[in-house]
Design an enzyme around this catalytic site. Sequence first.
Site, PDB file in Angstrom:
ATOM      1  N   ASP A   1     -10.325   7.370  21.502  1.00 45.09           N
ATOM      2  CA  ASP A   1     -11.075   6.326  20.474  1.00 45.09           C
ATOM      3  C   ASP A   1     -12.554   6.389  20.438  1.00 45.09           C
ATOM      4  O   ASP A   1     -13.336   6.003  21.547  1.00 45.09           O
ATOM      5  CB  ASP A   1     -10.784   5.056  20.719  1.00 45.09           C
ATOM      6  CG  ASP A   1     -11.264   4.129  19.956  1.00 45.09           C
ATOM      7  OD1 ASP A   1     -11.779   4.622  18.711  1.00 45.09           O
ATOM      8  OD2 ASP A   1     -11.413   2.738  20.086  1.00 45.09           O
TER       9      ASP A   1
ATOM     10  N   ASP B   1     -14.822   8.160  13.116  1.00 45.73           N
ATOM     11  CA  ASP B   1     -14.102   7.201  14.259  1.00 45.73           C
ATOM     12  C   ASP B   1     -12.668   7.748  14.294  1.00 45.73           C
ATOM     13  O   ASP B   1     -11.791   7.583  13.191  1.00 45.73           O
ATOM     14  CB  ASP B   1     -13.854   5.449  13.697  1.00 45.73           C
ATOM     15  CG  ASP B   1     -13.269   4.732  14.530  1.00 45.73           C
ATOM     16  OD1 ASP B   1     -13.005   5.065  15.749  1.00 45.73           O
ATOM     17  OD2 ASP B   1     -12.773   3.644  13.883  1.00 45.73           O
TER      18      ASP B   1
END
Length: 396
Positions: A91, A274
Amino acid sequence: MVNKILPILLLSAACAFAAPTLKEQHGGVKATLKRPAKPAAIHEVYARDMSRWSNLASSSTGSSPLVNTDVSYTLSIGLGTPAQNVDLVFDTGSSDLWVMSANYNPSSSSTANDLGETWSVDYGVPGDETSAGGEEYTDVATIGSYSFTQELGVATTSQGMNGLVGIVGFGPDDLSAGTNTGENIPTPVDNLYSSGQIGSDVIGVYFQPITDGGSNEANGEVTFGGVDSSKYTGSITYVPITSKSPSNEYWGVDCSELAYGTTKLLGATAGIVDTGTTLILISSTAVKTLYKAIPGATLDSNSGLYKIPSSQVANLKNITFTIGGTAFTLTPAQYTVPANLVVAMGGTAGDTYTYIGDIGSSTTGQAFILGQKFLENYYSVFDTTNSRVGLATAAH
Ligand SMILES: *[C@@H]1O[C@H](CO)[C@@H](O)[C@H](O)[C@H]1NC(C)=O
């Protein structure tokens, strides 16, 4: 600081911890990323993406955000001595490393060190209460044949985590402040760099588009300390992290224009790159303009995705983000759900759906998220040393 690059390539997820293959590469330490090949029903994915962003955008504490556990890419990391191997969601939108106590037991590690500090995340998303908490430790972490000391949270309590093993964040360090006693926690790449095992604090990320159903697939790669030039074509466009808030707290980039064919959807705005978001989300204003330009396009309540009438499919145009003066184009084939995945994702066989959704706001500092469906087409570089983000056409 020792300035060197470690030319180690780990080829397959199945043997990620087998003897590494030595090979000269442009990059540094490489590790395989895996993602479940079986796609998830998109309406849940979409809801999670939306919650994630509202959480990102409103969070003043920098809590680790939500991730789509059933579609996200994971990185295998060994924690402790002897190593307890865990697959953690990879992440770039958060900066902590945390793991469920069911998957890592500090008592079984001779190198675990209890810092005597508590740790917690609480998302507080309406209808999707998700939180975790426990103690903060340091322990030896291992990626391939490289080891470093890593601070991590061990979750002994949790709610709504849906089988999540844990998250390894590669966001800017500032994001981890607020989840613990306040300090910024170095990420694994920061630790590989500060321990002199890689020559620069940078990761290069490659995702391969999902193609079919099946078991877990090794379909991504992260390079620590450099980039893997076999995973992209042409050159990398580097842009400084945006100054626009709140994207400037993440891997945020400026975009001078977003267009659908010749129709302008957005002028100068900022958004984030992201790996923890699945779809490509754009501002509410841009979504309205986009789907107005496609006659008959509707928001499908079953899948949660926008559906394109069959009569319009052949007329779809490219979508282009202009970043750092370079046009990053998504062709209709790249931004629509492949026909063989439609049903698995909750759509109706034969219908056409897009991966472009509504971010739920229209401010210029949070106008888009370039999630996995963008990154499966573009190689990305997250460069802490130079405070910049790089993008290049992915090689497939
Ligand atoms: C759409 O993008 C593709 C890939 O960049 C390009 O080859 C094609 O010419 C573009 N189509 C139009 C109409 O610009």
